[in-house]
Design a protein around this motif. Structure first.
Motif, PDB file in Angstrom:
ATOM      1  N   SER A  94       0.853  -1.191   0.000  1.00 32.87           N
ATOM      2  CA  SER A  94       0.000   0.000   0.000  1.00 32.87           C
ATOM      3  C   SER A  94       0.889   1.241   0.000  1.00 32.87           C
ATOM      4  O   SER A  94       2.003   1.217   0.523  1.00 32.87           O
ATOM      5  N   ASP A  95       0.363   2.359  -0.563  1.00 31.83           N
ATOM      6  CA  ASP A  95       1.173   3.587  -0.601  1.00 31.83           C
ATOM      7  C   ASP A  95       1.204   4.274   0.761  1.00 31.83           C
ATOM      8  O   ASP A  95       2.101   5.061   1.052  1.00 31.83           O
ATOM      9  N   CYS A 136      -2.922   7.453   0.425  1.00 34.01           N
ATOM     10  CA  CYS A 136      -4.230   7.775  -0.166  1.00 34.01           C
ATOM     11  C   CYS A 136      -5.287   7.892   0.951  1.00 34.01           C
ATOM     12  O   CYS A 136      -5.023   7.541   2.097  1.00 34.01           O
ATOM     13  N   ASN A 174      -7.889   6.115   1.715  1.00 34.56           N
ATOM     14  CA  ASN A 174      -8.208   4.845   2.390  1.00 34.56           C
ATOM     15  C   ASN A 174      -7.102   4.443   3.360  1.00 34.56           C
ATOM     16  O   ASN A 174      -7.364   3.926   4.450  1.00 34.56           O
ATOM     17  N   CYS A 175      -5.856   4.671   2.957  1.00 33.36           N
ATOM     18  CA  CYS A 175      -4.732   4.379   3.858  1.00 33.36           C
ATOM     19  C   CYS A 175      -4.797   5.297   5.081  1.00 33.36           C
ATOM     20  O   CYS A 175      -4.623   4.850   6.207  1.00 33.36           O
ATOM     21  N   GLN A 189      -5.369   0.215   4.868  1.00 36.56           N
ATOM     22  CA  GLN A 189      -4.326   0.057   3.846  1.00 36.56           C
ATOM     23  C   GLN A 189      -4.591  -1.143   2.942  1.00 36.56           C
ATOM     24  O   GLN A 189      -4.109  -1.174   1.813  1.00 36.56           O
ATOM     25  N   SER A 244      -7.284  -1.680   1.610  1.00 37.00           N
ATOM     26  CA  SER A 244      -8.151  -1.145   0.553  1.00 37.00           C
ATOM     27  C   SER A 244      -7.476   0.048  -0.114  1.00 37.00           C
ATOM     28  O   SER A 244      -8.143   0.901  -0.691  1.00 37.00           O
ATOM     29  N   CYS A 245      -6.166   0.121  -0.025  1.00 38.96           N
ATOM     30  CA  CYS A 245      -5.415   1.223  -0.655  1.00 38.96           C
ATOM     31  C   CYS A 245      -5.825   1.347  -2.126  1.00 38.96           C
ATOM     32  O   CYS A 245      -6.034   0.346  -2.804  1.00 38.96           O
ATOM     33  N   GLN A 246      -5.923   2.584  -2.600  1.00 39.45           N
ATOM     34  CA  GLN A 246      -6.291   2.794  -4.000  1.00 39.45           C
ATOM     35  C   GLN A 246      -5.247   2.202  -4.954  1.00 39.45           C
ATOM     36  O   GLN A 246      -5.535   1.962  -6.112  1.00 39.45           O
ATOM     37  N   HIS A 247      -4.032   2.004  -4.442  1.00 34.18           N
ATOM     38  CA  HIS A 247      -2.968   1.453  -5.287  1.00 34.18           C
ATOM     39  C   HIS A 247      -2.459   0.113  -4.774  1.00 34.18           C
ATOM     40  O   HIS A 247      -1.314  -0.256  -5.014  1.00 34.18           O
ATOM     41  N   LYS A 248      -3.295  -0.583  -4.040  1.00 34.16           N
ATOM     42  CA  LYS A 248      -2.829  -1.824  -3.402  1.00 34.16           C
ATOM     43  C   LYS A 248      -2.395  -2.861  -4.445  1.00 34.16           C
ATOM     44  O   LYS A 248      -2.938  -2.915  -5.550  1.00 34.16           O
TER      45      LYS A 248
END
Ligand SMILES: [Zn+2]
Ligand SMILES: [Zn+2]
Length: 338
Positions: free
Chosen positions: A88-89, A92, A94-95, A100, A102-106
């Motif tokens: 995860s980033d 974002c 969600n993080c 994390q 459900s991170c947008q960039h997971k």
């Protein structure tokens, strides 16, 4: 490099795989100190989740950073790190909300049963320890990567509070560590559901005050008996079957909470029943990353020893025996060292 690859039901091989390298500037490559077999690895291993192509396995890991991409600033080679099964980033929305997983960039990290592992989004995913830990601490630190972090999330999601009565459904590794989590959070009564003597014993060691060996409706009736007909404040579900979910919902009191972290297989909920239950439901893939800093401190300071959940340790090249032992319930959880 050789690593674990699943070919089909009960066909796991330790074979040549491409050596991971830095692909993105935000990647790190780590040398695995220890990895393990997860209860969720058994779903594809048993053929419940079909395998369409040879699939590298493993998503629980810790190790020493070998190399980082040019945009990685928070971890550096030589550090001992632990990460989650979802990269995860950690930046974002969600993080920031603490989800994390459900991170947008997971990105799923799914090939950790190997000596080397590429971890994407290294800055957001990996948490370094203050120094390289001693050998005996590694099993406990490894559990934070998933099984302990997931147990902790279940207890957190079910709102376990000091003095609470907690029911734990499932006596696999996560179930046992949910007992430990609830105990660490100050629960007064922890009722573990287990039919296996060795697991009952470990559950008691981790803080269970009572054990219920019944299953299904009988188990629910027993919980009602033990709680003066009321039910438990918090119920932690970690199996993912229709029976275990029904058992969890049936064990919660009005206004109580069910934290569920077992990957559901065939679970459906009856809206009307749910309506009249007055129960809080919260669960999903654990945002392990949220809990890593706190749980690392607990382990580092000797406040918890979740590594006791490993009752089998094998060299990584015997990974197939690790799966077999867990599949046949000869082992709760298998630790693998490269
Ligand atoms: Zn896992
Ligand atoms: Zn994110």
């Amino acid at each position: 490099m050789r690593g674990a690859v699943l070919y089909g039901p009960r066909d796991i091989r330790f074979e040549e795989r491409a050596t991971p390298t830095i692909r993105e500037s935000t990647d790190a490559v780590i040398r695995i100190s220890a990895t393990c077999v997860c209860g969720s690895d058994l779903w594809p291993y048993r053929g419940v989740n079909p395998i369409t192509q040879p699939t590298p396995m493993g998503h629980e890991y810790c190790g020493v950073v070998e190399e980082v991409g040019r945009d990685v600033t928070r971890v550096r080679p030589g550090q001992f790190v632990i990460g989650s099964f979802f990269a995860s980033d950690n930046t974002c929305p969600n993080c920031h909300a603490g989800y994390q997983s459900s991170c947008q960039h997971k990105q799923f990290v799914g090939d950790a049963q190997a000596p080397l592992l590429r971890v994407p989004l290294a800055d957001g995913t990996l948490v370094p320890t203050r120094e390289v830990p001693s050998e005996d601490m590694i099993p406990s630190l490894l559990t934070l990567s998933d099984v302990m972090g997931t147990g902790w999330f279940a207890a957190d999601a079910a709102g376990v509070k000091p003095g609470a009565t907690v029911v734990v459904v499932g006596d696999g590794a996560v179930g046992l560590l949910r007992v430990l989590s609830a105990s660490q959070m100050g629960a007064e009564r922890i009722i573990a559901m287990s039919r296996h003597e060795s697991r009952q014993k470990l559950a008691r060691e981790f803080g269970a005050t009572e054990v219920v060996a019944e299953r299904g409706e009988k188990a629910v009736a027993r919980i009602r008996d033990l709680t003066n007909g009321i039910g438990a404040d918090s119920v932690l579900e970690c199996v993912g079957t229709p029976e275990s979910m029904a058992q969890a919902l049936g064990s919660a009191r009005a206004g109580g909470s069910v934290g569920y972290v077992g990957v559901p297989h065939g679970v459906t909920l009856d809206g009307e029943k749910l309506f009249y239950k007055h129960v809080h439901l919260h669960g999903g893939p654990a945002p392990v990353r949220r809990f890593l800093p706190e749980l690392i401190e607990f382990v580092w300071n000797g406040k918890m020893n979740p590594g006791r959940v490993f009752d089998l340790e094998l060299p990584l090249d015997q990974v197939a025996e690790g799966y077999r032992a867990m599949d046949e319930r000869r082992a709760v959880k298998a630790l693998l060292r490269p």
